[in-house]
Design a protein around this motif. Structure first.
Motif, mmCIF file in Angstrom:
data_model
loop_
_atom_site.group_PDB
_atom_site.id
_atom_site.type_symbol
_atom_site.label_atom_id
_atom_site.label_comp_id
_atom_site.label_asym_id
_atom_site.label_seq_id
_atom_site.Cartn_x
_atom_site.Cartn_y
_atom_site.Cartn_z
ATOM 1 N N LEU A 43 -28.299 -16.318 -20.645
ATOM 2 C CA LEU A 43 -27.639 -15.164 -21.269
ATOM 3 C C LEU A 43 -27.015 -15.545 -22.606
ATOM 4 O O LEU A 43 -26.115 -14.871 -23.086
ATOM 5 C CB LEU A 43 -26.566 -14.593 -20.326
ATOM 6 N N ARG A 44 -27.519 -16.624 -23.190
ATOM 7 C CA ARG A 44 -26.909 -17.078 -24.448
ATOM 8 C C ARG A 44 -27.367 -16.291 -25.653
ATOM 9 O O ARG A 44 -26.808 -16.418 -26.731
ATOM 10 C CB ARG A 44 -27.278 -18.541 -24.696
ATOM 11 N N THR A 45 -28.439 -15.537 -25.463
ATOM 12 C CA THR A 45 -28.942 -14.746 -26.596
ATOM 13 C C THR A 45 -28.895 -13.272 -26.216
ATOM 14 O O THR A 45 -28.914 -12.913 -25.030
ATOM 15 C CB THR A 45 -30.396 -15.125 -26.929
ATOM 16 N N LEU A 129 -27.231 -30.518 -11.195
ATOM 17 C CA LEU A 129 -26.308 -31.526 -11.699
ATOM 18 C C LEU A 129 -26.255 -31.257 -13.189
ATOM 19 O O LEU A 129 -27.265 -31.414 -13.892
ATOM 20 C CB LEU A 129 -26.805 -32.951 -11.449
ATOM 21 N N PHE A 130 -25.124 -30.773 -13.669
ATOM 22 C CA PHE A 130 -25.010 -30.431 -15.086
ATOM 23 C C PHE A 130 -23.692 -30.947 -15.632
ATOM 24 O O PHE A 130 -22.653 -30.736 -15.003
ATOM 25 C CB PHE A 130 -25.097 -28.912 -15.296
ATOM 26 N N PRO A 131 -23.685 -31.516 -16.822
ATOM 27 C CA PRO A 131 -24.847 -31.961 -17.613
ATOM 28 C C PRO A 131 -25.361 -33.288 -17.053
ATOM 29 O O PRO A 131 -24.596 -34.247 -16.917
ATOM 30 C CB PRO A 131 -24.276 -32.111 -19.027
ATOM 31 N N PRO A 155 -31.188 -31.624 -11.550
ATOM 32 C CA PRO A 155 -30.545 -32.171 -12.739
ATOM 33 C C PRO A 155 -31.000 -31.414 -13.988
ATOM 34 O O PRO A 155 -32.199 -31.172 -14.160
ATOM 35 C CB PRO A 155 -31.033 -33.628 -12.777
ATOM 36 N N THR A 156 -30.052 -31.059 -14.817
ATOM 37 C CA THR A 156 -30.339 -30.268 -16.024
ATOM 38 C C THR A 156 -29.375 -30.716 -17.120
ATOM 39 O O THR A 156 -28.191 -30.943 -16.855
ATOM 40 C CB THR A 156 -30.129 -28.770 -15.740
ATOM 41 N N GLY A 157 -29.909 -30.791 -18.332
ATOM 42 C CA GLY A 157 -29.072 -31.203 -19.467
ATOM 43 C C GLY A 157 -29.420 -32.631 -19.850
ATOM 44 O O GLY A 157 -28.926 -33.577 -19.240
ATOM 45 N N GLY A 158 -30.320 -32.738 -20.834
ATOM 46 C CA GLY A 158 -30.758 -34.061 -21.272
ATOM 47 C C GLY A 158 -31.998 -34.573 -20.564
ATOM 48 O O GLY A 158 -32.382 -35.729 -20.735
ATOM 49 N N ILE A 159 -32.620 -33.706 -19.775
ATOM 50 C CA ILE A 159 -33.861 -34.114 -19.100
ATOM 51 C C ILE A 159 -35.015 -33.934 -20.099
ATOM 52 O O ILE A 159 -35.061 -32.957 -20.847
ATOM 53 C CB ILE A 159 -34.108 -33.257 -17.836
ATOM 54 N N GLY A 178 -34.958 -27.971 -17.677
ATOM 55 C CA GLY A 178 -34.910 -28.462 -19.047
ATOM 56 C C GLY A 178 -35.594 -27.547 -20.028
ATOM 57 O O GLY A 178 -36.344 -26.640 -19.645
ATOM 58 N N SER A 179 -35.304 -27.819 -21.287
ATOM 59 C CA SER A 179 -35.873 -26.990 -22.341
ATOM 60 C C SER A 179 -37.037 -27.668 -23.056
ATOM 61 O O SER A 179 -37.642 -27.074 -23.924
ATOM 62 C CB SER A 179 -34.776 -26.627 -23.361
ATOM 63 N N TRP A 180 -37.350 -28.913 -22.657
ATOM 64 C CA TRP A 180 -38.352 -29.624 -23.455
ATOM 65 C C TRP A 180 -39.745 -28.997 -23.317
ATOM 66 O O TRP A 180 -40.561 -29.166 -24.213
ATOM 67 C CB TRP A 180 -38.361 -31.113 -23.104
HETATM 68 C C1 3PG Z 1 -28.954 -26.218 -21.438
HETATM 69 O O1 3PG Z 1 -27.769 -26.385 -21.362
HETATM 70 O O2 3PG Z 1 -29.493 -25.629 -22.378
HETATM 71 C C2 3PG Z 1 -29.806 -26.702 -20.345
HETATM 72 O O3 3PG Z 1 -29.096 -27.499 -19.505
HETATM 73 C C3 3PG Z 1 -30.993 -27.409 -20.879
HETATM 74 O O4 3PG Z 1 -30.606 -28.577 -21.464
HETATM 75 P P1 3PG Z 1 -31.673 -29.393 -22.301
HETATM 76 O O5 3PG Z 1 -31.908 -28.611 -23.568
HETATM 77 O O6 3PG Z 1 -31.020 -30.717 -22.543
HETATM 78 O O7 3PG Z 1 -32.923 -29.489 -21.501
#
Ligand code: 3PG
Length: 205
Positions: A43-45, A129-131, A155-159, A178-180
């Motif tokens: 919902l960030r956008t 698991l965030f971040p 796990p999410t954030g930096g994957i 993840g967003s990669w």
């Molecule tokens: C985010 O906060 O955007 C998500 O956890 C995705 O993180 P990431 O861009 O490091 O994959």
């Protein structure tokens, strides 16, 4: 769907901040073509809720959930838009009670043992698991498997493509987020084939 079912749809849950509603369906098709049938649309956008609505109405084979849901208003907006499950970067009583009331699965973000205890005491045993990386990554997940053997994590954030398999090999990890696999530039340039390719590369298909 319960949280285990959600977390077993795909080993990778793409975390998406969608800038244009027009990208919603092509992006969803690109992911499905790549073998990924789940999306967390944050919902960030401004386009996030509308994107959830379009995908949930038009693509029954795609499971779509709302992400970055932080409070009751976010939750109600997500449900009204057709979100099938709820992701949050954290956990609070408001979200827990709201999801019980609406009978929708909540996969909250936790990082400390105290937050894990809070979630578990609410009978929420599947969490992000965030971040993931900055809260301790693989060593952290191994450490919490001792006191919380019945919990499992996304796990999410930096994957990324270099580290995700190491996380998936842990016994208390069901999937990673993840967003990669959904780079902003590829979405902006409507290079959906690149997204399909990134999915296939990650899934080894
Ligand atoms: C985010 O906060 O955007 C998500 O956890 C995705 O993180 P990431 O861009 O490091 O994959």
């Amino acid at each position: 769907m319960n949280s285990v079912e959600i977390m077993k749809i795909s080993p990778i849950i793409p975390v998406i901040a969608i800038e244009s509603v027009d990208d919603a369906l092509p992006l969803a098709y690109a992911l499905m073509e790549g073998g990924v049938n789940i999306m967390e649309i944050t919902l960030r956008t401004n386009a996030g809720l509308k994107a959830i609505e379009i995908i949930s109405k038009k693509l029954p084979d795609m499971s779509v959930g709302a992400g970055t849901v932080c409070n009751r208003i976010d939750l109600e907006n997500s449900i009204n838009s057709g979100a099938q499950f709820i992701f949050s970067p954290g956990i609070n009583e408001e979200l827990v009670q709201g999801c019980i009331k609406h009978d929708i699965s909540l996969i909250p973000g936790v990082s400390t043992a105290t937050e894990m205890m809070f979630a578990r005491n609410k009978n929420i045993k599947q969490c992000k698991l965030f971040p993931a990386i900055t809260s301790g990554g693989i060593a952290h997940l191994k450490a919490v498997a001792g006191p919380f053997p019945d919990m499992s994590f996304c796990p999410t954030g930096g994957i990324n493509k270099e580290n995700f398999k190491d996380f998936l090999n842990l016994k208390n990890v069901l999937c990673v987020g993840g967003s990669w696999i959904v780079p902003k530039d590829e979405i902006k340039n409507k290079n959906y084939k690149a997204i399909t390719w990134l999915c296939k590369e990650a899934l080894g298909t």
